[in-house]
Each structure stands twice: as structure tokens, then as C-alpha cells.
Design a protein around this motif. Structure first.
Motif, PDB file in Angstrom:
ATOM      1  N   ASN A 112      61.170  30.074  65.653  1.00 16.67           N
ATOM      2  CA  ASN A 112      60.222  31.193  65.714  1.00 16.67           C
ATOM      3  C   ASN A 112      59.296  31.203  64.504  1.00 16.67           C
ATOM      4  O   ASN A 112      58.106  31.528  64.634  1.00 16.67           O
ATOM      5  N   ALA A 113      59.836  30.854  63.331  1.00 17.93           N
ATOM      6  CA  ALA A 113      59.008  30.830  62.125  1.00 17.93           C
ATOM      7  C   ALA A 113      57.941  29.737  62.222  1.00 17.93           C
ATOM      8  O   ALA A 113      56.778  29.951  61.834  1.00 17.93           O
ATOM      9  N   ALA A 116      55.334  30.854  64.801  1.00 18.52           N
ATOM     10  CA  ALA A 116      54.487  31.907  64.241  1.00 18.52           C
ATOM     11  C   ALA A 116      53.462  31.337  63.264  1.00 18.52           C
ATOM     12  O   ALA A 116      52.331  31.833  63.172  1.00 18.52           O
ATOM     13  N   ALA A 117      53.845  30.282  62.531  1.00 18.37           N
ATOM     14  CA  ALA A 117      52.905  29.659  61.598  1.00 18.37           C
ATOM     15  C   ALA A 117      51.775  28.944  62.333  1.00 18.37           C
ATOM     16  O   ALA A 117      50.670  28.791  61.789  1.00 18.37           O
ATOM     17  N   LEU A 118      52.033  28.504  63.569  1.00 16.72           N
ATOM     18  CA  LEU A 118      51.019  27.775  64.351  1.00 16.72           C
ATOM     19  C   LEU A 118      50.259  28.671  65.325  1.00 16.72           C
ATOM     20  O   LEU A 118      49.256  28.237  65.896  1.00 16.72           O
ATOM     21  N   GLU A 119      50.732  29.889  65.519  1.00 19.13           N
ATOM     22  CA  GLU A 119      50.154  30.774  66.540  1.00 19.13           C
ATOM     23  C   GLU A 119      48.656  30.979  66.333  1.00 19.13           C
ATOM     24  O   GLU A 119      48.199  31.285  65.237  1.00 19.13           O
ATOM     25  N   ARG A 120      47.918  30.774  67.457  1.00 20.63           N
ATOM     26  CA  ARG A 120      46.458  30.981  67.475  1.00 20.63           C
ATOM     27  C   ARG A 120      45.729  30.170  66.402  1.00 20.63           C
ATOM     28  O   ARG A 120      44.680  30.575  65.899  1.00 20.63           O
ATOM     29  N   ILE A 130      54.687  28.476  72.689  1.00 16.46           N
ATOM     30  CA  ILE A 130      54.723  27.206  71.951  1.00 16.46           C
ATOM     31  C   ILE A 130      56.163  26.700  71.924  1.00 16.46           C
ATOM     32  O   ILE A 130      57.067  27.385  71.448  1.00 16.46           O
ATOM     33  N   THR A 131      56.371  25.507  72.438  1.00  6.43           N
ATOM     34  CA  THR A 131      57.701  24.885  72.449  1.00  6.43           C
ATOM     35  C   THR A 131      57.823  23.949  71.251  1.00  6.43           C
ATOM     36  O   THR A 131      56.982  23.063  71.062  1.00  6.43           O
ATOM     37  N   ILE A 132      58.876  24.154  70.446  1.00  9.31           N
ATOM     38  CA  ILE A 132      59.073  23.397  69.206  1.00  9.31           C
ATOM     39  C   ILE A 132      60.196  22.381  69.389  1.00  9.31           C
ATOM     40  O   ILE A 132      61.273  22.704  69.888  1.00  9.31           O
ATOM     41  N   LEU A 151      60.844  33.807  55.401  1.00 11.30           N
ATOM     42  CA  LEU A 151      60.320  32.439  55.483  1.00 11.30           C
ATOM     43  C   LEU A 151      58.795  32.513  55.436  1.00 11.30           C
ATOM     44  O   LEU A 151      58.155  32.945  56.391  1.00 11.30           O
ATOM     45  N   GLN A 152      58.232  32.107  54.334  1.00  6.73           N
ATOM     46  CA  GLN A 152      56.790  32.209  54.136  1.00  6.73           C
ATOM     47  C   GLN A 152      56.156  30.824  54.158  1.00  6.73           C
ATOM     48  O   GLN A 152      56.425  29.991  53.297  1.00  6.73           O
ATOM     49  N   PRO A 153      55.291  30.516  55.187  1.00 11.16           N
ATOM     50  CA  PRO A 153      54.657  29.189  55.213  1.00 11.16           C
ATOM     51  C   PRO A 153      53.647  29.050  54.075  1.00 11.16           C
ATOM     52  O   PRO A 153      52.823  29.931  53.853  1.00 11.16           O
ATOM     53  N   VAL A 154      53.739  27.940  53.354  1.00  9.45           N
ATOM     54  CA  VAL A 154      52.825  27.708  52.230  1.00  9.45           C
ATOM     55  C   VAL A 154      51.943  26.485  52.470  1.00  9.45           C
ATOM     56  O   VAL A 154      50.925  26.313  51.784  1.00  9.45           O
TER      57      VAL A 154
END
Length: 380
Positions: A112-113, A116-120, A130-132, A151-154
Motif C-alpha cells: 500500500n505504501a 500510494a507513492a505512485l498514485e496519480r 495498482i498491482t505491486i 513510511l515516508q517516500p524520499v
């Protein structure tokens, strides 16, 4: 000499009494039956209450993150004696359980993280679609309990052509200024839920619930609006399709009520007059479609509307189809007008069957029809 000795003894007793009184208020060290730790070592203060200055002395290595270990009372007391800790109250405790706290990240949480980082972004849609797929299996992860941040994408990289991603996350750490870092690589594909055929379907087949299953397929594979189960049931396909094929909305058509070269019933309807005859439809059509049909008696081609299975209705020129009277079901006969030896009535029916009448002809035709239907029966 004796007096000096007695005086010294008195002084010693006077000094000892306050110390003895103070010891009466010091609680004895007491062993704990259950211990929880957050660091990688177990200290004396974790194992016993009232450890005093020895509380910070490490004595054991902690169990793995999120696990529990067991120590016997004899083992604990032996280690404590080696550290000069004696007189520990054990009560009826037989063993000590040591649990190391941890923060657990389930594989679904990580998926999910990433989504969410790739959403839109990068041409992708909602995270839910989105299937990971990770390069290496991501099972449940356990982190030190001090890692309490999100979890914060950097750093996020994505290749739209291959679907490859490379994402780095950071998690804030309560006990350390430096955040914990995690990195994941794999493939992300946007999918849609679509009705998929469970068997080979011919063009003429009507789709049933058992012919369909709902699956998630790559959006690029569907290439159009995906069809739902509810929208597909009872419809036909524009072309034959094989099992496993996803259905788009554009692949569906209303079911044909008439098929090219099929024998049909032609209905000619105007106010006060209802005729039927046999014909052959020249083109296929669904309910409500306008088709051409050949009158087998007159050999004339007429234009009508498909109003039922094997049924085409030709409306009179004086009345639009929307104002037509309720239609009776088609009957298997060459004409609904009863044959009569009266030549005028027979000619009238024949002419109406052959071609649509004008408004004037229809108005004149109503009179003999009414007379025919109302004529009293001859007595024998």
C-alpha cells in the motif's frame, strides 16, 4: 583501659543504630515473572525491581525482534550473584519470560505504501488499481519499537514502459536522530476489474452469468471501457471470442431479435386495422432497430421496426410509431383479416399487405373493416 573500651563500644553502637534503622526502609530486590524490553540487551533493572545502582548493568542479549525468550529462576539468580546482587526475592516464580517489543510491517502495508507513492503519478491512476510485484518476496518485517514514524517516500523512480519502480522510504526513530531507511524494487501495473469469458462464445450466443468471471487485468490489455458482469448478462458479442478474453463495453451489442434471411411475421398496423403476413428479414436487428423485410406474398421490400423475436412491425403513413395502438402478439397465419367471399374486402386486405397505404386509403379502409366485423351472422 576498660573505660576506654566501653566508650568505644558505645560510640560504635550509636553509629550502627541509624544505619540499621535506615535498612528497615530499603525494599528487597524482587524478581519479575514477565519482562519486556525495547533494546538489544536485557539489564538487571529489567529483571528485578529495586535493583538500585545495579539496574543499568547488562546481563543478557535480548531475543529477536517481536519474539519471547524464557529463563529459569536458577539461571537468573546465578547471573545476578556474579554481578554482586544477592538476596533477591523470587516468591513462587519458576521461570522468567523476556519479550522484545517490535514494530511489525505486514507485506500488505508495504504494498500500500508503494502504491500510494505512485498514485496519480507517471500516468498511473488510483492506488487501489495498482498491482505491486516485488523483486524479492516481502514478508512481514519487524523493526525496533522505536521506529514509530510513518513510511515516508524520499526517492521514487518509475519506468512507464516496463513498469519498473525503485522507491526509498524513511521512518522516523524515537531513540535515534537518524531515520531508518528501507528500499524496495519491483513492478507496478495499473489494472482494471473486467468481465472475462469462462468459455468460447459464438456471435449468436446470449451471455449468461456462468459465462463470466470478474478478474483484474492490466489496463493496457483491456484498451477501452471494461464491461461489468451486470452489463454483460443477456447481451451478445459483436464477434466470436475465446475463453479468457476480457470484454470491453464496445464488444457488447443488444441481442438480435431477427437474423438475416430469417422467416418473420410482418405486422401492418394503423388505427382500426391490424394485419399480419409472412416475410423474410433482409438484415439482422435488435429490438427497436429499423430493418428491411421482404413480403413473401407481394414480393415487395418494406421497412419496419423489430418489435419482438421474429416480428417486424410496419406502421401506417398517417401515424408515427410512437402513437401506435397496443400491438397484439403475432400469430402464425397469413392474415389476421378473416377471409370473406366479399371481393371488396379481400382486395382491400391484399392491397394493404402488399404496400403501406396512404392516409386516404386507410380512412376509406376502416369502413368496410368495421362492417365486416359487425355484420350479423346469417341464420341457417
Amino acid at each position: 583501659m576498660i573505660r576506654a573500651t566501653l566508650a568505644a563500644i558505645s560510640i560504635l553502637l550509636a553509629l550502627a543504630l541509624p544505619a540499621a534503622a535506615a535498612n528497615d526502609f530499603i525494599a528487597a530486590p524482587t524478581l519479575r515473572a514477565s519482562v519486556t524490553v525495547t533494546s538489544d540487551v536485557v539489564r538487571i533493572g529489567d529483571l528485578i525491581d529495586n535493583a538500585g545502582s545495579a539496574a543499568l548493568i547488562p546481563v543478557y542479549r535480548s531475543p529477536d525482534l517481536g519474539t519471547t525468550g524464557t529463563l529459569t529462576v536458577g539461571q537468573v539468580l546465578s547471573v545476578l550473584r556474579a554481578k554482586q546482587v544477592i538476596g533477591v526475592m523470587t516468591g513462587d516464580i519458576k521461570e522468567v519470560q523476556v519479550t522484545r517489543l517490535a514494530r511489525t510491517l505486514a507485506s500488505k502495508d508495504i504494498e500500500n505504501a508503494v502504491a500510494a507513492a505512485l498514485e496519480r503519478r507517471f500516468g498511473l491512476g488510483d492506488a487501489a488499481n495498482i498491482t505491486i510485484t516485488f523483486d524479492r518476496s516481502v514478508a512481514e518485517m519487524r523493526l525496533d519499537a522505536s521506529n514509530s514514524g510513518a513510511l515516508q517516500p524520499v526517492a521514487t523512480r518509475y519506468d512507464a514502459r516496463s513498469g519498473r519502480f525503485d522507491i526509498a522510504f524513511e521512518i522516523a526513530n524515537d531513540g535515534n536522530a537518524a531515520p531508518t531507511k528501507l528500499r524496495f524494487t519491483g513492478t507496478a501495473i495499473e489494472t482494471v476489474e473486467v468481465a472475462v469469458l469462462t468459455r468460447d462464445i459464438d456471435r449468436a450466443d446470449l451471455l449468461k452469468s456462468s459465462d463470466l468471471s470478474m478478474e483484474r487485468r492490466p489496463k493496457a490489455e483491456v484498451a477501452g471501457e471494461p464491461a461489468s458482469r451486470d452489463r454483460s448478462i443477456g447481451m451478445q458479442l459483436r464477434r466470436a471470442m475465446r475463453a479468457g478474453t476480457p470484454i470491453r463495453a464496445a464488444d457488447l451489442v443488444r441481442p438480435d431479435f431477427v437474423v438475416r434471411d430469417q422467416a418473420v411475421t410482418i405486422i401492418y398496423q394503423v388505427p382500426g386495422l391490424y394485419l399480419t403476413t409472412r416475410g423474410k428479414v433482409i438484415e439482422s436487428g435488435a429490438e427497436g432497430d429499423t430493418v428491411s423485410v421482404l413480403n413473401l406474398q407481394s414480393k415487395r421490400t418494406l421497412t419496419g421496426v423489430v418489435t419482438g423475436r421474429g416480428q417486424v412491425t410496419v406502421q401506417g403513413a398517417s401515424q408515427p410509431p410512437s402513437q401506435s395502438a397496443p400491438m397484439a402478439p403475432a400469430v402464425e397465419q397469413t392474415s389476421s383479416v378473416k377471409r370473406d367471399p366479399v371481393p371488396a374486402a379481400d382486395a382491400l386486405a391484399q392491397s394493404l399487405v402488399q404496400a403501406p397505404a396512404s392516409a386516404a386509403e386507410i380512412a376509406q379502409a376502416q369502413i368496410p373493416q368495421v362492417r365486416l366485423s359487425q355484420a350479423p351472422a346469417k341464420s341457417e
